[in-house]
Design an enzyme around this catalytic site. Structure first.
Site, short mmCIF file in Angstrom:
data_model
loop_
_atom_site.label_atom_id
_atom_site.label_comp_id
_atom_site.label_asym_id
_atom_site.label_seq_id
_atom_site.Cartn_x
_atom_site.Cartn_y
_atom_site.Cartn_z
N ASN A 1 32.69 4.30 -27.20
CA ASN A 1 33.80 4.68 -26.34
C ASN A 1 33.47 5.90 -25.48
O ASN A 1 33.87 5.98 -24.32
CB ASN A 1 35.06 4.94 -27.18
N ARG B 1 50.09 3.84 -23.45
CA ARG B 1 49.65 5.08 -24.07
C ARG B 1 48.65 5.79 -23.16
O ARG B 1 47.68 5.18 -22.71
CB ARG B 1 49.04 4.79 -25.45
N LYS C 1 31.12 3.70 -33.23
CA LYS C 1 32.35 3.41 -32.50
C LYS C 1 32.66 4.53 -31.49
O LYS C 1 32.99 4.28 -30.34
CB LYS C 1 33.51 3.24 -33.50
N VAL D 1 44.92 -3.97 -33.25
CA VAL D 1 43.73 -4.36 -34.00
C VAL D 1 44.08 -5.23 -35.20
O VAL D 1 43.51 -6.31 -35.40
CB VAL D 1 42.95 -3.10 -34.44
N CYS E 1 42.61 4.60 -26.80
CA CYS E 1 41.30 4.85 -27.42
C CYS E 1 40.44 5.89 -26.70
O CYS E 1 40.05 6.88 -27.31
CB CYS E 1 40.53 3.54 -27.54
N GLU F 1 36.02 -1.56 -34.88
CA GLU F 1 36.49 -2.66 -34.02
C GLU F 1 36.18 -2.33 -32.56
O GLU F 1 36.43 -1.23 -32.10
CB GLU F 1 38.00 -2.83 -34.22
N PHE F 2 35.66 -3.33 -31.85
CA PHE F 2 35.30 -3.11 -30.45
C PHE F 2 36.14 -3.92 -29.47
O PHE F 2 35.80 -4.02 -28.29
CB PHE F 2 33.81 -3.42 -30.24
N ILE G 1 31.76 1.19 -13.68
CA ILE G 1 31.43 2.18 -12.65
C ILE G 1 32.47 2.14 -11.54
O ILE G 1 32.17 2.44 -10.39
CB ILE G 1 29.99 2.01 -12.11
N GLU H 1 41.83 -4.17 -25.36
CA GLU H 1 43.19 -4.64 -25.09
C GLU H 1 43.17 -5.43 -23.79
O GLU H 1 42.45 -5.08 -22.85
CB GLU H 1 44.16 -3.46 -24.99
P1 NAD Z 1 48.74 0.54 -33.41
O1 NAD Z 1 49.39 1.86 -33.29
O2 NAD Z 1 48.99 -0.53 -32.40
O3 NAD Z 1 49.10 -0.08 -34.84
C1 NAD Z 1 49.02 0.62 -36.05
C2 NAD Z 1 49.97 -0.05 -37.05
O4 NAD Z 1 49.74 0.53 -38.34
C3 NAD Z 1 51.44 0.15 -36.74
O5 NAD Z 1 52.09 -1.10 -36.70
C4 NAD Z 1 51.95 1.01 -37.89
O6 NAD Z 1 53.29 0.76 -38.23
C5 NAD Z 1 51.00 0.59 -39.00
N1 NAD Z 1 50.92 1.51 -40.14
C6 NAD Z 1 50.94 2.86 -40.14
N2 NAD Z 1 50.85 3.31 -41.39
C7 NAD Z 1 50.77 2.24 -42.21
C8 NAD Z 1 50.66 2.07 -43.61
N3 NAD Z 1 50.59 3.11 -44.44
N4 NAD Z 1 50.59 0.81 -44.11
C9 NAD Z 1 50.66 -0.24 -43.28
N5 NAD Z 1 50.76 -0.15 -41.93
C10 NAD Z 1 50.83 1.08 -41.42
O7 NAD Z 1 47.18 0.85 -33.53
P2 NAD Z 1 45.97 0.01 -32.93
O8 NAD Z 1 45.92 0.16 -31.45
O9 NAD Z 1 45.94 -1.35 -33.54
O10 NAD Z 1 44.73 0.85 -33.51
C11 NAD Z 1 44.42 0.87 -34.90
C12 NAD Z 1 43.07 1.55 -35.08
O11 NAD Z 1 42.06 0.77 -34.43
C13 NAD Z 1 42.97 2.94 -34.46
O12 NAD Z 1 42.12 3.73 -35.25
C14 NAD Z 1 42.33 2.69 -33.12
O13 NAD Z 1 41.62 3.80 -32.66
C15 NAD Z 1 41.39 1.56 -33.46
N6 NAD Z 1 41.04 0.68 -32.31
C16 NAD Z 1 42.01 0.34 -31.42
C17 NAD Z 1 41.67 -0.50 -30.37
C18 NAD Z 1 42.69 -0.88 -29.34
O14 NAD Z 1 42.29 -1.38 -28.29
N7 NAD Z 1 43.98 -0.68 -29.56
C19 NAD Z 1 40.37 -0.99 -30.24
C20 NAD Z 1 39.44 -0.65 -31.21
C21 NAD Z 1 39.78 0.20 -32.25
#
Ligand code: NAD
Length: 445
Positions: free
Chosen positions: A214, A336, A210, A11, A266, A154-155, A256, A158
């Site tokens: 999901n 994951r 959000k 994200v 997620c 965020e929507f 579906i 991946e």
């Molecule tokens: P991710 O695990 O890919 O990335 C998270 C990043 O945050 C890592 O690089 C980590 O090192 C960093 N981090 C952790 N603690 C930190 C700190 N204190 N300061 C700075 N950086 C720090 O996670 P993601 O998949 O990008 O998801 C992030 C959020 O967005 C989650 O809440 C997730 O549910 C949500 N989200 C994810 C998606 C998706 O498709 N991946 C879509 C929508 C929403």
């Protein structure tokens, strides 16, 4: 606008690249030093179509910077995003330690008024906790700096994250402060030109939106898997049922597809977290619990089909299975909660060997599984078939859609395919002399 983004995962990095692409001045902060050092050298740590060139171009142009220095990032940011992970806690609720750690950091380093925007998926009420945390840090150092906390879930998907970010369906802004909404409206204006995608609402509703989105998508998948399981037992073909119901616009074609269960970072965690939130507020989430239970059972379904074909789990000992697809869905390297992980573990527990191929997730698989005798990570789909008894398809990458069935039959000692994504027409593959097991296709059972 000067923007800081905490978290350079799927994200944070995609949002940072897209905001820089439209001209904002973006600085991405992460605690992972290796990741930041790599990004500085142009190494993009995840696979996402279109991301790498966008990161490189904007970094070269000076609009996209990377740092581990939070003070530097916060120093002149007008908008500060929180985009760190919110993994499941032991009881399934969202673990907010990373979000709150960022809130502490912001509070310690804030020098001028800013809007803090929560993009991580967080339970209702988190914006209040972020606000309290920042306020406490400011008070501790006697600073009086105006700030607001806004929810902006965020929507993006991946595999299509850049496209989704550049052309979002909607931009949810949770805030009751007109100045904050206006500021974010200006930030997002380049993505919001041909129609107004901004849906402004109160903070708690935005946080819940959000999870609702999901949970709804996960519900559609589990519903269809339930129908598939019924179809298998009554001799119906769920693919024909799918076509029959998708044509009803109230149901629609999306989400579906029956299969080997949903995974990813997620859906599993968000359905669980929403169920825990409901429970904590005295509401029994009957439907959400069922969605999760159906999915958990479905992840074991492909293995159940294998056992049915071979008569018993013991019969799998010493066999070699080609596995096509390890990522939780196509166009990503993310494994994951991927269904492949359950299948591989079940195969290993049964004493079978695996020859796996995924177009993007090979490094991730190596990181997760390490070196083991019962796993060969192959360079191509063809190579995975060499010396295999049977094939299991777990991820619907496009390149798996039209294999040469005659070559498949020659390559597979037992001439059998287990299709966890219903990619093939039963009649066509069976006509080549291959036994075919798919999800919810009564005629092959
Ligand atoms: P991710 O695990 O890919 O990335 C998270 C990043 O945050 C890592 O690089 C980590 O090192 C960093 N981090 C952790 N603690 C930190 C700190 N204190 N300061 C700075 N950086 C720090 O996670 P993601 O998949 O990008 O998801 C992030 C959020 O967005 C989650 O809440 C997730 O549910 C949500 N989200 C994810 C998606 C998706 O498709 N991946 C879509 C929508 C929403």
């Amino acid at each position: 606008m000067h923007v800081a983004i905490f978290g350079t995962g799927y994200v944070g990095l995609v949002s940072g690249a897209c905001l820089a692409e439209v001209g904002h001045d973006v600085i991405c902060v992460d605690v992972d030093q290796a990741k930041i050092a790599g990004l500085e050298r142009g190494v993009v740590p995840i696979y996402e179509p279109g991301l790498e060139p966008m990161v490189k171009a904007n970094h070269a142009a000076g609009r996209l910077k990377f740092t581990t220095d939070a003070a530097r990032a916060v120093a002149d940011a007008e908008v500060i995003f929180i985009a760190v992970g919110t993994p499941p806690d032991e009881d399934g609720s969202a673990d907010l330690q990373y979000v709150l750690a960022v809130a502490h950091t912001i509070g310690r380093h804030l020098r001028a008024p800013a809007i803090v925007v929560d993009k991580s998926t967080v339970p209702v009420g988190t914006a209040d906790r972020v606000r309290e945390t920042i306020a406490a840090e400011l008070a501790a150092r006697g600073a009086d700096i105006a700030f607001d906390v806004v929810s902006n879930p965020e929507f993006l998907k991946e595999g299509a994250a850049v496209e989704d970010c550049m052309r979002p369906d909607r931009i949810v802004i949770g805030s009751t402060d007109p100045a904050s909404i206006e500021k974010l409206r200006r930030l997002y204006a380049p993505f919001n030109r041909n129609r107004d995608r901004i849906v402004a609402m109160d903070v708690r509703s935005a946080e819940l939106t959000k999870y609702a989105a999901n949970a709804m998508l996960a519900t559609k998948i589990s519903f269809m898997n339930e129908i598939a399981n019924i179809a298998e037992r009554v001799g119906a073909d769920v693919e024909q049922v799918r076509r029959g119901i998708g044509s009803d616009p109230r149901i629609g074609w999306h989400f579906i597809y029956p299969g080997a269960g949903y995974g990813g970072s997620c859906f599993p965690k968000d359905v669980q977290a929403l169920a825990r939130t409901a429970g904590q507020h005295g509401h029994e989430p009957i439907l959400l619990n069922a969605v999760e239970a159906v999915n958990d059972r479905q992840k074991a379904h492909l293995f159940d089909l294998l056992v049915r074909h071979y008569g018993a789990a013991e019969a799998l000992r010493g066999k070699t299975f080609a596995v096509w697809g390890l990522a939780f869905k196509p166009d990503t390297d993310d494994m994951r909660e991927a269904s492949s992980r359950r299948l591989l573990q079940q195969l290993w527990d049964a004493g079978a060997h695996v020859r796996a191929f995924d177009p993007e997730a090979r490094d991730e698989a190596r990181r997760i599984f390490g070196q083991r005798d019962d796993l060969v990570l192959c360079e191509s789909a063809e190579e995975a078939l060499q010396g295999a008894d049977a094939l299991a398809v777990v991820t619907e990458w496009k390149q798996f859609r039209s294999p040469d069935f005659a070559r498949l039959r020659e390559a597979l000692r037992d001439a059998v395919v287990f299709d966890g994504r219903n990619l093939y027409e039963p009649g066509e593959i069976e006509a080549e002399g291959i036994a075919y097991w798919a999800i919810g296709r009564g005629r092959s059972i």
